[in-house]
Design a protein around this motif. Sequence first.
Motif, mmCIF file in Angstrom:
data_model
loop_
_atom_site.group_PDB
_atom_site.id
_atom_site.type_symbol
_atom_site.label_atom_id
_atom_site.label_comp_id
_atom_site.label_asym_id
_atom_site.label_seq_id
_atom_site.Cartn_x
_atom_site.Cartn_y
_atom_site.Cartn_z
ATOM 1 N N THR A 30 1.097 -1.172 -0.258
ATOM 2 C CA THR A 30 0.333 -0.120 0.033
ATOM 3 C C THR A 30 1.082 1.265 -0.154
ATOM 4 O O THR A 30 1.224 1.276 1.493
ATOM 5 C CB THR A 30 -0.902 0.107 1.084
ATOM 6 O OG1 THR A 30 -2.011 -1.405 1.540
ATOM 7 C CG2 THR A 30 -1.708 1.249 1.536
ATOM 8 N N PRO A 31 0.799 1.811 -1.090
ATOM 9 C CA PRO A 31 1.942 3.235 -0.966
ATOM 10 C C PRO A 31 1.216 3.915 -0.437
ATOM 11 O O PRO A 31 0.076 4.946 0.285
ATOM 12 C CB PRO A 31 1.928 3.670 -2.661
ATOM 13 C CG PRO A 31 1.266 2.489 -3.408
ATOM 14 C CD PRO A 31 0.218 2.026 -1.710
ATOM 15 N N ALA A 32 2.472 5.107 0.799
ATOM 16 C CA ALA A 32 2.281 6.539 1.255
ATOM 17 C C ALA A 32 1.419 6.897 0.670
ATOM 18 O O ALA A 32 1.577 7.019 -0.486
ATOM 19 C CB ALA A 32 3.181 6.810 1.866
ATOM 20 N N ILE A 33 0.611 7.678 0.953
ATOM 21 C CA ILE A 33 0.067 8.729 0.457
ATOM 22 C C ILE A 33 1.100 10.270 0.232
ATOM 23 O O ILE A 33 1.191 10.703 1.779
ATOM 24 C CB ILE A 33 -1.292 9.151 1.079
ATOM 25 C CG1 ILE A 33 -2.289 8.316 0.939
ATOM 26 C CG2 ILE A 33 -2.582 10.637 0.472
ATOM 27 C CD1 ILE A 33 -3.469 8.226 2.242
ATOM 28 N N ALA A 34 0.802 10.661 0.092
ATOM 29 C CA ALA A 34 1.780 12.027 -0.316
ATOM 30 C C ALA A 34 0.579 13.180 -0.176
ATOM 31 O O ALA A 34 -0.466 13.575 0.078
ATOM 32 C CB ALA A 34 2.140 12.401 -1.558
ATOM 33 N N PRO A 35 1.673 14.122 1.164
ATOM 34 C CA PRO A 35 1.287 14.400 1.317
ATOM 35 C C PRO A 35 1.114 16.008 0.960
ATOM 36 O O PRO A 35 1.848 16.422 0.229
ATOM 37 C CB PRO A 35 1.699 15.378 2.716
ATOM 38 C CG PRO A 35 3.394 15.089 2.101
ATOM 39 C CD PRO A 35 3.171 13.754 1.795
ATOM 40 N N ALA A 36 -0.313 17.413 0.440
ATOM 41 C CA ALA A 36 0.103 17.844 0.521
ATOM 42 C C ALA A 36 0.677 19.490 0.859
ATOM 43 O O ALA A 36 0.791 19.457 1.744
ATOM 44 C CB ALA A 36 -1.423 18.554 0.470
ATOM 45 N N THR A 37 0.818 20.300 0.359
ATOM 46 C CA THR A 37 1.420 21.274 0.016
ATOM 47 C C THR A 37 1.692 22.868 0.129
ATOM 48 O O THR A 37 1.725 23.989 0.570
ATOM 49 C CB THR A 37 3.134 21.050 -0.701
ATOM 50 O OG1 THR A 37 3.517 20.816 -1.495
ATOM 51 C CG2 THR A 37 4.127 19.848 0.397
ATOM 52 N N ARG A 38 0.049 22.625 -0.477
ATOM 53 C CA ARG A 38 -0.013 24.342 -1.126
ATOM 54 C C ARG A 38 -0.843 25.137 -0.156
ATOM 55 O O ARG A 38 -1.236 24.463 0.238
ATOM 56 C CB ARG A 38 -1.280 23.595 -2.327
ATOM 57 C CG ARG A 38 -2.333 25.269 -2.935
ATOM 58 C CD ARG A 38 -2.479 24.814 -4.061
ATOM 59 N NE ARG A 38 -4.084 23.867 -4.318
ATOM 60 C CZ ARG A 38 -5.234 25.015 -3.113
ATOM 61 N NH1 ARG A 38 -5.357 26.185 -3.330
ATOM 62 N NH2 ARG A 38 -6.774 23.854 -3.120
ATOM 63 N N LYS A 39 -0.552 26.494 -0.417
ATOM 64 C CA LYS A 39 -1.236 27.576 0.350
ATOM 65 C C LYS A 39 -2.525 28.037 -0.460
ATOM 66 O O LYS A 39 -3.344 27.354 -0.768
ATOM 67 C CB LYS A 39 0.089 27.909 0.154
ATOM 68 C CG LYS A 39 1.269 28.242 1.768
ATOM 69 C CD LYS A 39 1.720 29.945 1.916
ATOM 70 C CE LYS A 39 3.207 29.723 2.716
ATOM 71 N NZ LYS A 39 4.274 30.848 3.330
ATOM 72 N N SER A 40 -3.379 28.959 0.977
ATOM 73 C CA SER A 40 -4.247 28.905 -0.134
ATOM 74 C C SER A 40 -4.118 30.353 -0.402
ATOM 75 O O SER A 40 -2.992 30.323 -0.773
ATOM 76 C CB SER A 40 -5.179 30.104 1.026
ATOM 77 O OG SER A 40 -4.248 31.405 1.545
ATOM 78 N N GLU A 41 -4.756 30.261 -1.854
ATOM 79 C CA GLU A 41 -4.409 31.246 -3.029
ATOM 80 C C GLU A 41 -4.595 33.064 -2.886
ATOM 81 O O GLU A 41 -5.735 32.985 -2.879
ATOM 82 C CB GLU A 41 -4.700 30.646 -4.341
ATOM 83 C CG GLU A 41 -3.960 29.467 -4.573
ATOM 84 C CD GLU A 41 -4.369 28.606 -5.062
ATOM 85 O OE1 GLU A 41 -4.845 28.505 -6.317
ATOM 86 O OE2 GLU A 41 -3.707 27.342 -6.037
ATOM 87 N N GLU A 42 -3.881 33.629 -3.324
ATOM 88 C CA GLU A 42 -4.780 34.932 -3.734
ATOM 89 C C GLU A 42 -6.039 34.973 -4.790
ATOM 90 O O GLU A 42 -5.785 34.090 -5.726
ATOM 91 C CB GLU A 42 -3.877 36.541 -4.099
ATOM 92 C CG GLU A 42 -2.634 36.600 -2.947
ATOM 93 C CD GLU A 42 -3.401 37.222 -2.149
ATOM 94 O OE1 GLU A 42 -4.531 38.157 -1.881
ATOM 95 O OE2 GLU A 42 -2.738 37.098 -0.957
ATOM 96 N N ASN A 43 -7.058 35.206 -4.827
ATOM 97 C CA ASN A 43 -7.747 35.739 -5.553
ATOM 98 C C ASN A 43 -8.833 37.203 -5.918
ATOM 99 O O ASN A 43 -8.478 38.295 -4.410
ATOM 100 C CB ASN A 43 -9.107 34.536 -5.216
ATOM 101 C CG ASN A 43 -10.531 34.834 -4.211
ATOM 102 O OD1 ASN A 43 -9.783 35.730 -3.255
ATOM 103 N ND2 ASN A 43 -10.314 33.221 -3.558
ATOM 104 N N ALA A 44 -9.516 37.013 -6.809
ATOM 105 C CA ALA A 44 -11.332 38.426 -6.608
ATOM 106 C C ALA A 44 -11.496 38.892 -5.507
ATOM 107 O O ALA A 44 -11.924 40.201 -5.053
ATOM 108 C CB ALA A 44 -11.403 38.413 -8.174
#
Length: 791
Positions: free
Chosen positions: A512-526
């Motif tokens: 069972t492969p390990a689940i890769a952690p997410a790394t994205r921050k919140s993004e600027e928008n309008a």
Amino acid sequence: MVQAIGLTAADTAEVLVAAAPGAAFLQGEALEFTLKQPVVPPVEWTLRNWRNEVLRRESSNGGKLLLPPLPNGYYRLELSGFTGSRSFAVVPDPGNRPADPDLFFALDSAQSWLARPDNNPRRPENAFEVVSEVARRSGVQMVRDRMSWAETNPAPGRYEWTYYKTNAELLAKRGIALSGMYHDAPDWTRRNTCLPVDLTATYAFAKSAAEAFRGQMTNWEFWNEQDHGFGIESAWDYAAAFKAASLGFRAGNPEATVAVGGFAITPLLPYTDTVMKNGASEYFDIFNVHTYRPLRDFSEILKDIRAHMKRHGMEGRPIWFTETGSGMEGAGSLESFLPGIKMHSPDQELLIAEYLQKMMITMQMLGVDRDFFFVLPPYSEYGGNKDWGLMRRDYTVKPGFAAFATLVDKLGGAEPEGEIEPGEGIKGYLYRHPNGSRTLVYWSVSELDTEPVRPGLSAANRHERTFRLPQQPSPLHGTDMLGTPFTVNGTPIIATRFPAFLDDVGKLAVKTPAIAPATRKSEENATDRTIVYRTDLSSGFRLSAGKDYVDVGEDGAAFNLQVWNLSDRPKEGVITVSGGNCTGIPEKIIIPPFGKTELELTFMPVFDDDFKTELRIDGSFNGRKTTPLVIPVQGLQAMTGAGQKLEITAMHDSANWRRNASGEMEITYDEAEQAVRFHTRFPPIEDRWVYPEYTLQLPQESLKGALGIVFEMKVSDVSAVRQMLLMAVTGEDERDLHLRINAPSEEWTEHSVQFPEGFEPEKVKLLRIGLNSLASDITFLIRNVRFLYRP
């Protein structure tokens, strides 16, 4: 034989002082100990390892003991003529490893609160420095500390950082970053509330704190366990305050990352969904959770969290557990030197070490980005029965400290590849290091892996099992749970309940492969994030026990809407209200910089067929949309009055309920009350829960199409009720539902519970109705259970 002058059978741990802070020696340091009490030489001592095996017996003259060099590990020194032992750790020197600011393994030190001066006679005078240095010696790169807003900001514009700044500097000097958290709003910012009502003051404090601790606090959380015990306000009130704090953090330190306050209850409550409906996700980088659940529940917890994040468009955000701790060892079984304070036995300390390593490895394999173990310094809860801390009350380290240091040393910086199948009853996880080599961590499954939290668990049974690894070099070099090296020559390999590590293993098949952690921050928008809505609701809005919706009659109710401008420019715009009819909305709103406009409005809900709607405020200011204010509205009065009711008579038979509690539970039928009676006595443990189960007799008792449940309940002592929940359990991978219920009375009261949006009641297989108790003995009764359907 040692002659202790002035002492009779004194405790070795009290009279034998290690030269190393916390008795945590780094590899290569002189293993020096000093006798506080004069003795007649020679001093006879015995050295044991953590398995209680005798390694050495010798005599020494004078008031000092100097041991020969030892491999990494956890040890005990016994002195003839004294009781007990002096334990100590030898751990790898973290200075020999490169710094890793992204290290998964972290600690909740809480040292600004827990290491303060108190009535502990064995607390060192320099406790803040001792805890900071012990943290460094563990190899940790980030710890979590706490701050009191009221204490540091007692009046507008007045800031007193005191020992919070002291600890930040002590840790920064040692290369340890801080994840900062605060709650406890000062009186001048609130109004009969826990959360602040003054959003400008909320912004200003967050900004000032981020400026003052820039370069030390690299991450900030606003509030703590707001869904549970650290707030009485609604989810939308928390969202408004959090938005203001997040804007302040980023103004004070644009480089800081922001985490939402740690949610305490898993599976996540509808409260958490309501926070996100209010646009909170646009204000944080890290999704933040706490859990003290058993190991067997972690996969379920992460599935639930990811389903929640997907519902709200946050799949790419990292998940942090800023508190994880164990209740598996139960209440402290030994009396400490402090009256009324229990402490762990050696067996319980090993359970904590076992739990810590298994928990952190499991979390990492499930894709968690960072995990903070609770807690480093000593701490007691639940009337002195629950012993927390990787350090004892004398500020020396427990085996769990060595277990943590071993994790950092063996797996820090390594990438989890996944789970392998070493053999029946054995867990194995593979890690790849930056140089391409691999480490296998393995253990034999024990009660800790499979059991719920219950009293009486023990580490005595090692659960030895053997396994073989194909095509491996010989010998293989390994490290046990507490850091002591060993060698495996040939096969088979012995696994015990305590994790062990094998270095430089050959190719192994990952199941069972390990689940890769997410790394994205919140993004600027309008979106204009600086416009924040907050409300004061009249008594016509009745807040639910879960703080996630309001019950409103069809005639409507009045409320005060505040529109805050948390920017340095004036804003002009319009707002719209949906979900019903609203009166009092002006054509245009003008707000000065860091000011607010208040509106007195009246809302009359327009319910759908499920007796639900949402009071939703949207707006546009200076040409940009705002994040919304969303208040879920339920018409419980209308539902119970107009809905069809189906009584489940089988639920009135005590024989159809199953015992499910952390104590001894009796289920009987009370003829006089015409109700099922649930009586539970709890042992001396901190986690007192009682949630009897009723399995639906399908298909005739299917909840398909049900809107909710109504029942009557009474309790023996309302002051003993910590919380009350209804759990609708599917028994599948779908999200089980936990719903907060208003605390019962000592007289019969009716409770109405409505299923939230998106829940599929037809999948429910069993129901749990119960409570968490503050008392050691509690009784509650249930009668007249009915399911509600559309008219």
